[in-house]
Motif scaffolding. Structure first.
Motif, PDB file in Angstrom:
ATOM      1  N   LEU A   1     -30.575   8.478  -0.744  1.00  0.00           N
ATOM      2  CA  LEU A   1     -29.782   9.648  -0.391  1.00  0.00           C
ATOM      3  C   LEU A   1     -28.854   9.318   0.776  1.00  0.00           C
ATOM      4  CD1 LEU A   1     -30.020  12.392  -1.720  1.00  0.00           C
ATOM      5  CD2 LEU A   1     -31.446  13.130   0.173  1.00  0.00           C
TER       6      LEU A   1
ATOM      7  N   TYR B   1     -19.952   7.956   1.042  1.00  0.00           N
ATOM      8  CA  TYR B   1     -18.921   8.982   0.992  1.00  0.00           C
ATOM      9  C   TYR B   1     -18.250   9.153   2.346  1.00  0.00           C
ATOM     10  CZ  TYR B   1     -16.533  13.385   0.537  1.00  0.00           C
ATOM     11  OH  TYR B   1     -15.574  14.345   0.550  1.00  0.00           O
TER      12      TYR B   1
ATOM     13  N   LEU C   1     -34.875  13.109  -7.931  1.00  0.00           N
ATOM     14  CA  LEU C   1     -33.690  12.962  -8.772  1.00  0.00           C
ATOM     15  C   LEU C   1     -32.820  14.217  -8.718  1.00  0.00           C
ATOM     16  CD1 LEU C   1     -35.184  10.920 -11.753  1.00  0.00           C
ATOM     17  CD2 LEU C   1     -33.885  10.116  -9.776  1.00  0.00           C
TER      18      LEU C   1
ATOM     19  N   ILE D   1     -32.604  16.299  -6.112  1.00  0.00           N
ATOM     20  CA  ILE D   1     -31.924  16.322  -4.811  1.00  0.00           C
ATOM     21  C   ILE D   1     -30.761  15.335  -4.805  1.00  0.00           C
ATOM     22  CG2 ILE D   1     -32.188  15.805  -2.352  1.00  0.00           C
ATOM     23  CD1 ILE D   1     -34.987  16.896  -2.507  1.00  0.00           C
ATOM     24  N   ILE D   2     -30.997  14.144  -5.346  1.00  0.00           N
ATOM     25  CA  ILE D   2     -29.936  13.144  -5.382  1.00  0.00           C
ATOM     26  C   ILE D   2     -28.771  13.658  -6.239  1.00  0.00           C
ATOM     27  CG2 ILE D   2     -29.335  10.851  -6.285  1.00  0.00           C
ATOM     28  CD1 ILE D   2     -32.088   9.915  -5.290  1.00  0.00           C
TER      29      ILE D   2
ATOM     30  N   THR E   1     -26.860  16.311  -4.337  1.00  0.00           N
ATOM     31  CA  THR E   1     -26.063  15.700  -3.283  1.00  0.00           C
ATOM     32  C   THR E   1     -24.775  15.120  -3.853  1.00  0.00           C
ATOM     33  OG1 THR E   1     -28.103  15.139  -2.186  1.00  0.00           O
ATOM     34  CG2 THR E   1     -26.123  14.030  -1.402  1.00  0.00           C
ATOM     35  N   LEU E   2     -24.904  14.434  -4.994  1.00  0.00           N
ATOM     36  CA  LEU E   2     -23.712  13.867  -5.622  1.00  0.00           C
ATOM     37  C   LEU E   2     -22.707  14.962  -5.955  1.00  0.00           C
ATOM     38  CD1 LEU E   2     -25.107  11.063  -7.946  1.00  0.00           C
ATOM     39  CD2 LEU E   2     -23.596  10.818  -5.969  1.00  0.00           C
TER      40      LEU E   2
ATOM     41  N   LEU F   1     -21.022  16.110  -2.778  1.00  0.00           N
ATOM     42  CA  LEU F   1     -20.056  15.113  -2.305  1.00  0.00           C
ATOM     43  C   LEU F   1     -18.794  15.146  -3.150  1.00  0.00           C
ATOM     44  CD1 LEU F   1     -22.342  12.048  -1.470  1.00  0.00           C
ATOM     45  CD2 LEU F   1     -21.388  13.752   0.080  1.00  0.00           C
TER      46      LEU F   1
ATOM     47  N   HIS G   1     -16.817  18.165  -2.246  1.00  0.00           N
ATOM     48  CA  HIS G   1     -16.232  17.944  -0.933  1.00  0.00           C
ATOM     49  C   HIS G   1     -14.994  17.067  -1.068  1.00  0.00           C
ATOM     50  CE1 HIS G   1     -16.171  16.807   3.381  1.00  0.00           C
ATOM     51  NE2 HIS G   1     -16.879  17.903   3.567  1.00  0.00           N
TER      52      HIS G   1
END
Lengths: 209, 297
Positions: A173, A180, B268, B270-271, B274-275, B278, B281
């Motif tokens: 993570l 990024y 998996l 959470i990952i 997050t992706l 991102l 963003h």
């Protein structure tokens, strides 16, 4: 246009070697955990690869600590408690809101302090908490024969394995976010170039002001 | 009422000491002596005639009288020559039992598997007289039961193979963490085919060349080889799927096989999230940049 020399050569070499080790560990570790998937490495290949790279990571971590002690690089890891929460908030607000309004970076890396407060916190967490936990649980795995059968009434290898896995997932993570954040410099490649050359250029500052 | 009377009538019979003990003593008078042995006239080998009473009473045959198996005329000594010649076979005797088909293992299956095994087919001189008794002493044999500790089962089964194959330890140099493997898997697990006969033990022992050294047949989610061993796990161990439960009951953590579904899925997710964040963003930043450029033009 201002530039400051932020990353001495040893830090850069260490950083890229460490990045390579991380990449190999993630791929080989994933191959061990999810064995049998066609995209992954063969179990018999992944195991020695993961073990050797893991040992190298221990060396790399020790080198990092020694480097910090020998040079004054550890100044970047000293938390300045005065105004800490305020700075944390400013930085957080910038990533959450300001960045979309093209506001200037609230923090300018300098030779005295190259990390913004968020960065500093996450690197502290990674280098002084997660990596040591990862390395210790990994070593315990290697030396599993010498572990007691149970810890806290649970199978000790299970405890070690779940710790190792949780920390590994957390680091994956971290790596994603880290990759990024590299692109959030003044230009997309500012931070990347700084880590390659050692020089951090604050070029956008001149144009926006 | 009738039932009660029957029960009362049966009581004295139940209370009587089992007949086996008394008749066994007549045999054990001699065969209970540790030193009772003779040299076989033709082969010259020492034939051990000692039968250990305690081991026998704990074995699967503990409730039987000597004479139920040795049904010839052994009551008198010297035993008659023709009684002694009669050979006893695990399979033949067991096939004649009433409940032969109700067991979780079939002696006919075992016999068929054994017939294909390396010990039955080997041309080696040492393997010439090999039979069930080479591995199973009918006076001691005690089959592992579901719910027994896996560690004990593994230890006992491997100790059996190692009585003849101590040298073989060295032939497994390719296997990492060898001692750990020998505490957590049986020799049988690698040395028998992957095909599943639904029995915890396969007797089809393969030659070295055909044996299994593919790590993934154990170290993967669908561990084929370990399924057989884990058949010994008590039902309540198998039923528990939560990660904490698995951690407590699973005696081994097998890399690649033992996974906590909860932890994996959580990580998996959470990952993945997050992706997504991102990515969003990044898109937001790109659009802000475009706006800035337009303004500057």
């Amino acid at each position: 246009m201002s530039a400051s020399y932020l990353y001495p050569r040893w830090v850069r070499i260490w950083h890229w070697l460490n990045a390579l080790l991380f990449a190999i560990l993630i791929v080989s570790g994933g191959s061990l955990h999810f064995t049998g998937h066609p995209w992954l490495l063969d179990f018999a290949t992944a195991r020695p690869l993961h073990n050797i790279t893991g040992l190298l990571l221990i060396i790399s971590w020790v080198a990092f600590i020694i480097g910090n002690v020998m040079t004054n690089n550890d100044r970047h890891y000293r938390v300045q408690w005065r105004g800490f929460l305020g700075r944390l908030f400013t930085q957080g607000r910038y990533y959450a809101v300001g960045i979309f309004r093209n506001e200037p970076h609230p923090f300018h890396p300098s030779e005295a302090m190259k990390f913004n407060t968020l960065q500093q916190l996450s690197y502290l967490g990674v280098m002084y908490v997660l990596v040591p936990l990862l390395v210790i649980s990994g070593a315990a795995f290697l030396l599993a024969v010498y572990l007691p059968d149970t810890i806290f009434g649970l199978g000790s290898i299970w405890v070690v394995a779940m710790l190792h896995l949780t920390v590994a997932y957390s680091l994956v993570l971290f790596v994603l976010v880290h990759l990024y954040i590299i692109t959030t410099g003044d230009t997309v490649t500012t931070n990347l170039r700084a880590m390659l050359t050692g020089w951090h250029r604050d070029d956008q500052q001149e144009t926006t002001k | 009422m009738l039932f009660l009377i029957l029960l009362l009538m049966a009581a004295p019979l139940l209370a009587e000491p089992p007949a086996a003990a008394t008749t066994n003593m007549t045999c054990l008078r001699c065969h209970g002596m540790k030193t009772l042995a003779y040299r076989h006239p033709s082969t010259g080998k020492i034939v051990d005639l000692f039968v250990e009473q305690v081991a026998l009473s704990h074995s699967v045959h503990g409730k039987l009288a000597c004479t139920e198996c040795h049904d010839g005329d052994f009551a008198h000594y010297p035993h008659r020559a023709e009684t002694q010649q009669r050979s006893l076979s695990c399979v033949k005797c067991h096939e004649q039992q009433d409940d032969a088909t109700k067991r979780h293992y079939q002696f006919t299956t075992i016999d068929a598997e054994y017939a294909k095994s390396i010990h039955a087919t080997s041309d080696a001189v040492e393997a010439a007289a090999f039979n069930c008794h080479s591995c199973h002493d009918p006076h001691r044999f005690h089959a592992s039961q579901i719910g027994d500790s896996l560690a004990t089962i593994i230890h006992n089964d491997n100790a059996l193979c190692l009585t003849c194959h101590e040298q073989a330890r060295l032939k497994h140099a390719w296997l990492p963490n060898r001692e750990r493997h020998w505490e957590t898997v049986r020799c049988l697990d690698c040395h028998t085919p992957v095909t599943d006969s639904k029995q915890p033990v396969s007797h089809h022992i393969l030659s070295a060349a055909d044996s299994n050294h593919d790590c993934v047949s154990c170290h993967s989610k669908n561990s084929q080889l370990l399924n057989r061993l884990y058949r010994y796990r008590a039902a309540n161990d198998v039923a528990s799927h939560g990660w904490l439960n698995t951690a407590i009951f699973n005696e081994a953590y097998v890399v690649g096989m033992s996974r906590s579904a909860v932890l994996d899925r959580l990580a998996l997710v959470i990952i993945g999230l997050t992706l997504c964040v991102l990515l969003a963003h990044g898109i937001g930043r790109y659009r802000a940049q475009q706006r800035l450029l337009r303004k500057q033009q």
